[in-house]
Design a protein around this motif. Structure first.
Motif, mmCIF file in Angstrom:
data_model
loop_
_atom_site.group_PDB
_atom_site.id
_atom_site.type_symbol
_atom_site.label_atom_id
_atom_site.label_comp_id
_atom_site.label_asym_id
_atom_site.label_seq_id
_atom_site.Cartn_x
_atom_site.Cartn_y
_atom_site.Cartn_z
ATOM 1 N N TYR A 53 -3.335 10.868 -1.948
ATOM 2 C CA TYR A 53 -2.646 9.881 -1.995
ATOM 3 C C TYR A 53 -3.701 9.374 -3.171
ATOM 4 O O TYR A 53 -5.281 8.928 -2.797
ATOM 5 C CB TYR A 53 -2.530 9.206 -0.893
ATOM 6 C CG TYR A 53 -1.929 7.674 -0.899
ATOM 7 C CD1 TYR A 53 -0.361 8.113 -0.810
ATOM 8 C CD2 TYR A 53 -2.803 6.502 -0.440
ATOM 9 C CE1 TYR A 53 -0.173 6.265 -1.588
ATOM 10 C CE2 TYR A 53 -2.065 5.218 -0.947
ATOM 11 C CZ TYR A 53 -0.654 5.140 -1.062
ATOM 12 O OH TYR A 53 0.049 3.685 -1.302
ATOM 13 N N ASN A 57 -6.748 10.048 1.862
ATOM 14 C CA ASN A 57 -5.798 9.889 1.828
ATOM 15 C C ASN A 57 -6.038 8.439 3.299
ATOM 16 O O ASN A 57 -4.743 8.348 4.141
ATOM 17 C CB ASN A 57 -5.460 11.157 3.004
ATOM 18 C CG ASN A 57 -4.735 11.715 1.980
ATOM 19 O OD1 ASN A 57 -4.429 11.854 1.445
ATOM 20 N ND2 ASN A 57 -5.327 13.429 2.329
ATOM 21 N N PHE A 60 -3.800 6.325 2.626
ATOM 22 C CA PHE A 60 -2.813 6.090 2.614
ATOM 23 C C PHE A 60 -2.357 5.564 4.332
ATOM 24 O O PHE A 60 -1.237 4.861 4.554
ATOM 25 C CB PHE A 60 -1.805 7.569 2.632
ATOM 26 C CG PHE A 60 -0.688 7.657 3.316
ATOM 27 C CD1 PHE A 60 0.295 7.256 2.272
ATOM 28 C CD2 PHE A 60 -0.344 8.541 4.622
ATOM 29 C CE1 PHE A 60 1.317 8.107 2.772
ATOM 30 C CE2 PHE A 60 0.648 9.345 4.825
ATOM 31 C CZ PHE A 60 1.813 8.506 4.311
ATOM 32 N N LEU A 86 4.025 16.040 5.205
ATOM 33 C CA LEU A 86 4.629 15.084 3.992
ATOM 34 C C LEU A 86 4.678 16.089 2.829
ATOM 35 O O LEU A 86 3.380 17.070 2.747
ATOM 36 C CB LEU A 86 3.822 13.889 2.907
ATOM 37 C CG LEU A 86 3.041 12.692 3.783
ATOM 38 C CD1 LEU A 86 2.053 12.048 3.153
ATOM 39 C CD2 LEU A 86 4.698 11.905 3.560
ATOM 40 N N VAL A 88 4.753 17.272 -0.655
ATOM 41 C CA VAL A 88 4.268 16.764 -2.149
ATOM 42 C C VAL A 88 4.298 17.899 -3.477
ATOM 43 O O VAL A 88 4.463 18.943 -3.146
ATOM 44 C CB VAL A 88 2.989 16.417 -2.309
ATOM 45 C CG1 VAL A 88 2.610 16.105 -3.561
ATOM 46 C CG2 VAL A 88 2.370 15.765 -1.014
ATOM 47 N N THR A 93 5.423 14.047 -6.810
ATOM 48 C CA THR A 93 6.259 12.999 -5.820
ATOM 49 C C THR A 93 6.568 13.416 -4.720
ATOM 50 O O THR A 93 6.882 15.063 -4.222
ATOM 51 C CB THR A 93 7.626 12.550 -6.553
ATOM 52 O OG1 THR A 93 7.939 14.253 -7.193
ATOM 53 C CG2 THR A 93 7.731 12.505 -8.064
ATOM 54 N N ILE A 94 6.973 12.739 -3.798
ATOM 55 C CA ILE A 94 6.690 13.236 -2.078
ATOM 56 C C ILE A 94 8.266 13.194 -1.722
ATOM 57 O O ILE A 94 9.706 13.136 -2.226
ATOM 58 C CB ILE A 94 7.016 12.214 -1.304
ATOM 59 C CG1 ILE A 94 5.462 11.629 -1.164
ATOM 60 C CG2 ILE A 94 7.000 12.408 0.302
ATOM 61 C CD1 ILE A 94 4.596 12.477 -1.085
ATOM 62 N N GLU A 115 7.789 6.375 4.753
ATOM 63 C CA GLU A 115 8.127 6.473 2.651
ATOM 64 C C GLU A 115 8.564 5.292 2.084
ATOM 65 O O GLU A 115 8.599 5.220 0.982
ATOM 66 C CB GLU A 115 10.272 6.667 3.766
ATOM 67 C CG GLU A 115 10.364 8.490 4.700
ATOM 68 C CD GLU A 115 11.725 8.654 4.629
ATOM 69 O OE1 GLU A 115 11.993 7.134 5.149
ATOM 70 O OE2 GLU A 115 12.162 9.362 5.151
ATOM 71 N N THR A 117 5.781 3.419 1.872
ATOM 72 C CA THR A 117 4.088 3.402 1.362
ATOM 73 C C THR A 117 4.415 4.361 -0.273
ATOM 74 O O THR A 117 3.924 4.391 -1.202
ATOM 75 C CB THR A 117 3.170 3.939 2.198
ATOM 76 O OG1 THR A 117 3.372 2.911 3.813
ATOM 77 C CG2 THR A 117 1.665 4.142 1.995
ATOM 78 N N THR A 118 5.242 5.564 0.733
ATOM 79 C CA THR A 118 5.594 6.863 -0.610
ATOM 80 C C THR A 118 6.046 6.225 -1.819
ATOM 81 O O THR A 118 6.680 7.496 -2.844
ATOM 82 C CB THR A 118 4.964 7.615 -0.394
ATOM 83 O OG1 THR A 118 6.555 7.812 0.406
ATOM 84 C CG2 THR A 118 4.050 8.182 0.471
ATOM 85 N N TRP A 123 1.233 10.903 -6.041
ATOM 86 C CA TRP A 123 0.115 11.397 -5.711
ATOM 87 C C TRP A 123 -0.654 11.946 -6.427
ATOM 88 O O TRP A 123 0.728 12.437 -7.925
ATOM 89 C CB TRP A 123 0.938 12.256 -4.091
ATOM 90 C CG TRP A 123 0.748 11.729 -2.996
ATOM 91 C CD1 TRP A 123 1.448 10.240 -3.287
ATOM 92 C CD2 TRP A 123 0.019 11.516 -2.052
ATOM 93 N NE1 TRP A 123 2.274 9.921 -1.326
ATOM 94 C CE2 TRP A 123 0.821 10.951 -1.070
ATOM 95 C CE3 TRP A 123 -0.739 12.898 -1.312
ATOM 96 C CZ2 TRP A 123 1.122 10.490 -0.035
ATOM 97 C CZ3 TRP A 123 -1.032 12.294 -0.051
ATOM 98 C CH2 TRP A 123 -0.285 11.646 0.934
#
Length: 147
Positions: A53, A57, A60, A86, A88, A93-94, A115, A117-118, A123
């Motif tokens: 992140y 992390n 995150f 997660l 990645v 992108t997640i 979700e 947060t990301t 990332w």
């Protein structure tokens, strides 16, 4: 004399019928003996540099804690734990967010917060030993002390 003879016979039978102790099996050996290996399937790729992140992390996890709906967690137990998993992509992108823990309501709230947060954050993608960007799975423990 009978006692000595009886003791001698017990000793002989004890040695003669003693069980042989097997060498301790390793977990790896037990697993491999139960799972047949298909040699045509390549092993999973090894990620030399895992996905991160922006800011690390830990940042995150802190952002997920900020995005949690604390009102929904008030009626839950005091010490809550889950794992955030997660997926990645190679562009950062997640692709997927999953949570695994004992408390389903807590898992749902953490998933929503993760979700959120990301949603608009790229990332830093994971890289293999050659430096190529690859899809990576990030597994992060998440603890929340309900006050």
């Amino acid at each position: 004399m009978k006692k000595i003879l009886l003791l001698f016979l017990i000793l002989i039978f004890g040695i003669g019928f003693a069980q042989k102790v097997k060498k301790a099996e390793k977990v790896k050996d037990k697993f491999e003996s139960r799972q047949p290996q298909d040699m045509s399937v390549p092993p999973p790729p090894v990620t030399a540099f895992p996905a991160q992140y922006p800011g690390g992390n830990k940042a995150f996890i802190d952002n997920v804690k900020k995005n949690l709906n604390k009102d929904a967690l008030k009626n839950l137990s005091k010490d809550l734990k889950t794992k955030i998993i997660l997926k990645v992509s190679s562009d950062g992108t997640i692709l997927n967010v999953s949570t695994y823990g004992d408390n389903e309501a807590f898992n749902t709230e953490v998933k929503k917060a993760a979700e959120k947060t990301t949603s608009k954050v790229k990332w830093e993608a994971g890289k293999n030993s050659k430096g190529e960007k690859v899809i990576d799975i990030v597994n992060l423990p998440f603890k929340y002390l309900n006050t």
